[in-house]
Design a protein around this motif. Structure first.
Motif, PDB file in Angstrom:
ATOM      1  N   MET B 288       0.827  -1.194   0.000  1.00  0.00           N
ATOM      2  CA  MET B 288       0.000   0.000   0.000  1.00  0.00           C
ATOM      3  C   MET B 288       0.861   1.244   0.000  1.00  0.00           C
ATOM      4  SD  MET B 288      -2.597   1.577   2.691  1.00  0.00           S
ATOM      5  CE  MET B 288      -1.367   2.793   3.039  1.00  0.00           C
ATOM      6  N   GLY B 289       0.540   2.176  -0.844  1.00  0.00           N
ATOM      7  CA  GLY B 289       1.274   3.429  -0.889  1.00  0.00           C
ATOM      8  C   GLY B 289       0.455   4.520  -0.239  1.00  0.00           C
ATOM      9  N   SER B 290       0.963   5.726  -0.256  1.00  0.00           N
ATOM     10  CA  SER B 290       0.267   6.863   0.338  1.00  0.00           C
ATOM     11  C   SER B 290       0.250   8.037  -0.616  1.00  0.00           C
ATOM     12  CB  SER B 290       0.958   7.283   1.631  1.00  0.00           C
ATOM     13  OG  SER B 290       0.801   6.298   2.616  1.00  0.00           O
ATOM     14  N   ILE B 291      -0.748   8.895  -0.449  1.00  0.00           N
ATOM     15  CA  ILE B 291      -0.836  10.123  -1.261  1.00  0.00           C
ATOM     16  C   ILE B 291       0.421  10.937  -0.986  1.00  0.00           C
ATOM     17  CG2 ILE B 291      -2.166  12.211  -1.727  1.00  0.00           C
ATOM     18  CD1 ILE B 291      -4.521  10.837  -0.248  1.00  0.00           C
ATOM     19  N   GLY B 292       1.085  11.341  -2.044  1.00  0.00           N
ATOM     20  CA  GLY B 292       2.237  12.209  -1.857  1.00  0.00           C
ATOM     21  C   GLY B 292       3.557  11.474  -1.695  1.00  0.00           C
ATOM     22  N   TYR B 293       3.535  10.143  -1.770  1.00  0.00           N
ATOM     23  CA  TYR B 293       4.797   9.405  -1.602  1.00  0.00           C
ATOM     24  C   TYR B 293       5.759   9.736  -2.725  1.00  0.00           C
ATOM     25  CZ  TYR B 293       8.233   5.692  -1.338  1.00  0.00           C
ATOM     26  OH  TYR B 293       9.417   4.991  -1.267  1.00  0.00           O
ATOM     27  N   LYS B 294       7.011  10.020  -2.335  1.00  0.00           N
ATOM     28  CA  LYS B 294       8.044  10.281  -3.330  1.00  0.00           C
ATOM     29  C   LYS B 294       9.189   9.320  -3.038  1.00  0.00           C
ATOM     30  CE  LYS B 294       7.225  15.294  -3.703  1.00  0.00           C
ATOM     31  NZ  LYS B 294       5.803  15.156  -3.398  1.00  0.00           N
ATOM     32  N   GLY B 295       9.477   8.464  -3.971  1.00  0.00           N
ATOM     33  CA  GLY B 295      10.607   7.576  -3.725  1.00  0.00           C
ATOM     34  C   GLY B 295      10.590   6.363  -4.629  1.00  0.00           C
ATOM     35  N   TYR B 296      11.544   5.479  -4.383  1.00  0.00           N
ATOM     36  CA  TYR B 296      11.569   4.192  -5.067  1.00  0.00           C
ATOM     37  C   TYR B 296      10.538   3.301  -4.371  1.00  0.00           C
ATOM     38  CZ  TYR B 296      16.174   5.865  -6.570  1.00  0.00           C
ATOM     39  OH  TYR B 296      17.204   6.599  -7.082  1.00  0.00           O
ATOM     40  N   TRP B 297      10.175   2.196  -5.004  1.00  0.00           N
ATOM     41  CA  TRP B 297       9.306   1.222  -4.354  1.00  0.00           C
ATOM     42  C   TRP B 297      10.197   0.125  -3.802  1.00  0.00           C
ATOM     43  CZ3 TRP B 297       4.034   1.441  -3.510  1.00  0.00           C
ATOM     44  CH2 TRP B 297       3.425   2.588  -4.030  1.00  0.00           C
ATOM     45  N   HIS B 298      10.032  -0.120  -2.519  1.00  0.00           N
ATOM     46  CA  HIS B 298      10.858  -1.098  -1.842  1.00  0.00           C
ATOM     47  C   HIS B 298      10.148  -2.427  -1.758  1.00  0.00           C
ATOM     48  CE1 HIS B 298      14.065   1.663  -0.389  1.00  0.00           C
ATOM     49  NE2 HIS B 298      13.151   2.524  -0.758  1.00  0.00           N
ATOM     50  N   MET B 299      10.912  -3.473  -1.989  1.00  0.00           N
ATOM     51  CA  MET B 299      10.322  -4.807  -2.000  1.00  0.00           C
ATOM     52  C   MET B 299      11.090  -5.746  -1.097  1.00  0.00           C
ATOM     53  SD  MET B 299       9.995  -5.055  -6.100  1.00  0.00           S
ATOM     54  CE  MET B 299      11.372  -3.948  -6.351  1.00  0.00           C
ATOM     55  N   GLY B 300      10.355  -6.677  -0.515  1.00  0.00           N
ATOM     56  CA  GLY B 300      10.996  -7.770   0.207  1.00  0.00           C
ATOM     57  C   GLY B 300      10.737  -9.011  -0.627  1.00  0.00           C
ATOM     58  N   ILE B 301      11.734  -9.417  -1.399  1.00  0.00           N
ATOM     59  CA  ILE B 301      11.519 -10.504  -2.361  1.00  0.00           C
ATOM     60  C   ILE B 301      11.760 -11.842  -1.694  1.00  0.00           C
ATOM     61  CG2 ILE B 301      12.270 -11.515  -4.555  1.00  0.00           C
ATOM     62  CD1 ILE B 301      12.998  -8.771  -5.508  1.00  0.00           C
ATOM     63  N   ARG B 302      10.846 -12.739  -1.951  1.00  0.00           N
ATOM     64  CA  ARG B 302      10.929 -14.049  -1.311  1.00  0.00           C
ATOM     65  C   ARG B 302      10.527 -15.110  -2.317  1.00  0.00           C
ATOM     66  NH1 ARG B 302       7.434 -17.339   1.407  1.00  0.00           N
ATOM     67  NH2 ARG B 302       5.609 -16.011   1.356  1.00  0.00           N
ATOM     68  N   PRO B 303      11.440 -16.032  -2.654  1.00  0.00           N
ATOM     69  CA  PRO B 303      11.044 -17.090  -3.598  1.00  0.00           C
ATOM     70  C   PRO B 303      10.548 -18.326  -2.854  1.00  0.00           C
ATOM     71  CG  PRO B 303      13.427 -17.077  -3.334  1.00  0.00           C
ATOM     72  CD  PRO B 303      12.874 -16.075  -2.367  1.00  0.00           C
TER      73      PRO B 303
END
Lengths: 179, 355
Positions: B288-303
């Motif tokens: 979930m993001g927020s109104i006004g978010y400025k940045g990269y999208w961070h992920m926790g990758i799990r295979p």
């Protein structure tokens, strides 16, 4: 998101279709169930660029136990069509309580998609699944803006559980193997 | 999706009722912080029967364990083991009239490899009660009692619209609240003050109702075998270069190549179906993001299984919800103010904040 009156009306208009929806309509969603068969990648590891061999198994009436550390691909029993809305497949508490994921991604669909929904089934603990069991709830978000871009991608029209076709983006074909 | 301002307004009107709400829980622009208590339920069984789901659910929601076992979370912490499911419910309970509550796990938990709702967060109009939390850890992780774990959002429950649109020969209702189509996303990227800014606009691939983002080559791997949600868990950075193996039971910290800025809309991240079918999770809970978010999208990758990953992979998709109600603040949370190259979870900072 639409309430059940709106979902009903949209089904009348032909913009939303789900097999047997009349019996499956909830307050704000349509219940969907698990199809007849499940696929398992028959390989100890995967590579996004290459297709991997995959085996398909029917789910017997006595149930099918899924194990952690294995990728299972299933499909909804219901064929769906969505135009003018973004459908979202939510898992529901009845699956979360078992530690069961029926959808690894967040479950957002595409405007214009036609087909069964592919389920990336994963259990944190062993779980016994049954054919046609409840597997999720479909919600509908109205599309804001012009809806001319329709989904006509790799999985359009799919019926059986469909494994990843990502390898096609890398120029590699598909491996077909049935048991 | 409702802005927090609108949630407050609906609470005053009595259409949204939230019990046990913490005073500081309404600081974000489109969500409310929810928390868990000091106990968990666990299974004794080796194989769970899916036909018993309703029974187990009732035990958790009514606090009447019979098949389940109750475990207290001490102040010193409880170790969550991977390949187990821990059940509890939110401290807060919610009742709605005309709105659909939707629970999302916090990004900070997801970056620790801990899911709290397993994609089961959407409820329904008329929901009345606490919300189920289904906690699964990727690595052994120490959890503490009474912590904020989720973001609660609300959607309007829309009645039939008789405004009609026709597209590609199909007639459908036109509504004022929903998700942006691909065309609309493109439109909102234009102009001097666009609602949507994504770095490298030329190369962006726009889908029917989302945009694809790609995987940056910098990957973080936690160095400790046991994670602690209160700690600034150390990680080492590796470079994807020509590719690398990712293994199950490990959580890989990653971010998108693309810097994004979103105004007047609520962005949400989702993994790609093609990767999901390979057993690759890019997020433990919906991003979930927020109104006004400025940045990269961070992920926790799990295979799920060992998988070979390459860089610049189209790894996730961003969807955009319109905002219902007035916006009176925009996102200025932890993810906004971290250094650009930081990949780790900020959960330890959330826990230091005053309640």
């Amino acid at each position: 998101m639409l309430n059940h009156y709106a979902i009903n009306k949209e089904m009348e208009r032909g913009s939303i279709y789900v097999d047997g929806a009349q019996d499956k309509l909830g307050e704000n969603f349509i219940n969907v169930t698990l199809g007849d068969s499940i696929k398992i990648y028959d390989s100890p590891s995967l590579d996004v660029r290459n297709p991997m061999p995959i085996e398909e198994y029917p789910i017997p009436e006595s149930g099918f136990v899924i194990m952690p550390r294995v990728c299972y691909i299933g499909a909804t029993f219901e064929f769906t069509k969505t135009y003018g809305f973004v459908p979202v497949l939510n898992e529901d508490d009845r699956l979360a309580v078992l530690g069961l994921k029926s959808h690894i991604t967040a479950g957002f669909g595409d405007n214009g998609f036609e087909g069964t929904w592919t389920l990336e089934i994963e259990g944190s603990v062993p779980v016994r699944l049954f054919p046609h069991m409840f597997i999720g709830t479909l919600y509908y978000n109205p599309l804001i803006g012009e809806g001319d871009i329709l989904y006509r991608g790799k999985y359009f029209g799919q019926i059986e559980p469909t494994e990843s076709r990502l390898s096609e983006e890398y120029g590699n074909g598909r491996v077909r193997r049935k048991c | 999706m409702l802005s927090t301002n609108e949630i407050k307004r609906q609470m005053q009107l009595g259409n949204i009722v939230i019990d046990n709400l913490n005073g500081n829980a309404m600081k974000k622009p489109n969500s409310i912080d929810v928390s868990m208590g000091n106990y968990l339920y666990v299974y004794d069984y080796q194989i769970l029967d899916s036909r018993m789901a309703d029974v187990y659910l009732k035990e958790v929601m009514e606090d009447k364990p019979f098949y389940l076992k109750r475990v207290q979370i001490p102040e010193t912490g409880l170790l969550l083991e991977p390949y187990k499911v821990y059940l509890t419910k939110t401290t807060e309970s919610v009742e709605t009239h005309g709105f659909i509550p939707a629970l999302h796990g916090k990004v900070a938990m997801s970056l620790l490899g801990v899911s709290v709702e397993l994609n089961s967060g959407y409820k329904y109009d008329g929901y009345n009660g606490n919300m189920l939390l289904s906690i699964v850890a990727t690595k052994p992780t120490v959890i503490y009692p009474d912590i904020r774990v989720g973001n609660l959002t609300f959607f309007p429950s829309l009645d039939t619209s008789n405004d009609l649109k026709v597209s590609s020969g199909i007639t459908y209702g036109s509504y004022t609240s929903g998700m942006l189509s691909g065309n609309e996303i493109r439109r909102r990227m234009e102009g001097d003050n666009p609602d949507i800014f994504i770095d490298d606009t030329e190369k962006i691939v726009i889908n029917p109702n989302s945009v694809n983002l790609t995987l940056n080559e910098s990957i973080g791997i936690y160095t400790e075998p046991v994670l602690d949600i209160k700690a600034d868990n150390p990680y080492r950075k590796v470079n994807l270069e020509d590719g690398m193996w990712m293994y199950p039971e490990e959580i890989y910290l990653a971010r998108t190549n693309e810097w994004t800025e979103t105004n007047n809309l609520i962005p949400m991240m989702s993994g790609r179906s093609s990767l999901g079918r390979n057993g690759l999770h890019v997020h433990c809970s919906a991003g979930m993001g927020s109104i006004g978010y400025k940045g990269y999208w961070h992920m926790g990758i799990r295979p799920t299984k060992p998988i070979w990953i390459v860089k610049d992979l189209k790894c996730c998709q961003i969807y955009y919800y319109t905002v219902d109600g007035e916006i009176d603040n925009t996102y200025n949370g932890l993810m906004q103010n971290i250094p650009k190259e930081e990949l780790g979870s900020q959960m330890h900072r959330i826990l230091q904040k005053k309640r």
